[in-house]
Design a protein around this motif. Structure first.
Motif: not given
Length: 266
Positions: A69-79
């Motif tokens: 990706t280039t612009n989007v934020e991202f992560g685990c929901l949740v770790t």
């Protein structure tokens, strides 16, 4: 309607019942649509449908998303805090943060974390399940270690990595949110959110934290994002997430497009 700034739309791509190519294609399409945040989750087995269906590990996937990706934020929901040493987890997050930094910009990782709840993950992978209280105590112990490790690493993260804490336990979880979170994801309905928001504000006062520093996050809880979103917006929610699951991630595109159109109106 009064214009509200900083409303964001997230989509949680459940990494279940789909090939990785299908997941990758969903990431491409959602970023192109203008979704603000992409989430997966930190489980080892499907949470719905066929219990032994297709499934992929979340943090490995985040490294791929960081590059893709280039612009989007991202992560685990949740770790799940239970699955990894806190210092190693901090290093993983720092590394993914750097991978996601493009063209001299800051990284885009949102560090979502919680105490864990799905017992099969623990039993199958050899982790002690214990009690909810003990898992929350472990999360409270881990957060200062994670923050301290971020400060020690070379290189340090590209930015102050936003911490999202999920859950609504009134005595322990919300205290941890008050002490450490930039974002609180409530996993609750509107009435419960109202009540727990007040309890979180009390915890913030107790620890000397400005409650307004914490972004409130929620699912829409409705098939009509505009109707649900307006009510949640009144309660201060600014990050709104829609969950989608394989094998047909595109079946939810109409709902996502409605949510994005609503975001652009408010």
């Amino acid at each position: 309607m009064v214009k509200v700034s900083h409303v964001r739309i997230g989509v949680q791509i459940a990494p279940q019942h789909a090939s990785y190519q299908q997941i990758r294609d969903a990431v491409v399409e959602l970023e192109q649509l203008g979704v603000d945040v992409l989430f997966n989750w930190d489980h080892f087995y499907p949470l719905s449908g066929e219990p032994d269906g297709l499934h992929f590990e979340g943090w490995t996937m985040l490294g791929a998303w960081a590059e893709q990706t280039t612009n989007v934020e991202f992560g685990c929901l949740v770790t799940c805090n239970s699955y990894r040493n806190a210092d190693v987890l901090a290093d993983m997050a720092r590394t993914v943060d750097h991978i996601s930094a493009k063209g001299g910009e800051s990284g885009r990782l949102i560090f979502g974390i919680g105490a864990g709840w799905f017992q099969r993950d623990y039993d199958e992978y050899g982790f002690e399940f214990g009690t909810p209280g003990r898992r929350l105590d472990a999360l409270a112990e881990a957060m200062p270690r994670i923050e301290a490790r971020w400060a020690k690493l070379n290189p340090v993260p590209t930015r102050k990595i936003p911490v999202l804490i999920g859950g609504g336990g009134e005595k322990k979880t919300l205290r941890i949110v008050a002490e450490h979170a930039d974002i609180w994801h409530s996993f609750s309905d509107l009435d419960t959110l109202k009540r727990k928001k007040a309890i979180l504000a009390e915890h913030c006062e107790a620890v000397g934290r400005d409650f307004s520093e914490i972004t409130l996050s929620s699912g829409f809880g409705s098939s009509d994002p505009a109707e649900a979103g307006d009510a949640l917006l009144e309660e201060g929610v600014r990050l709104f997430t829609i969950g989608i699951s394989g094998p047909d991630y595109r079946s939810s595109l109409d709902t996502i497009k409605k949510a994005l159109a609503w975001r652009d109106r408010v």
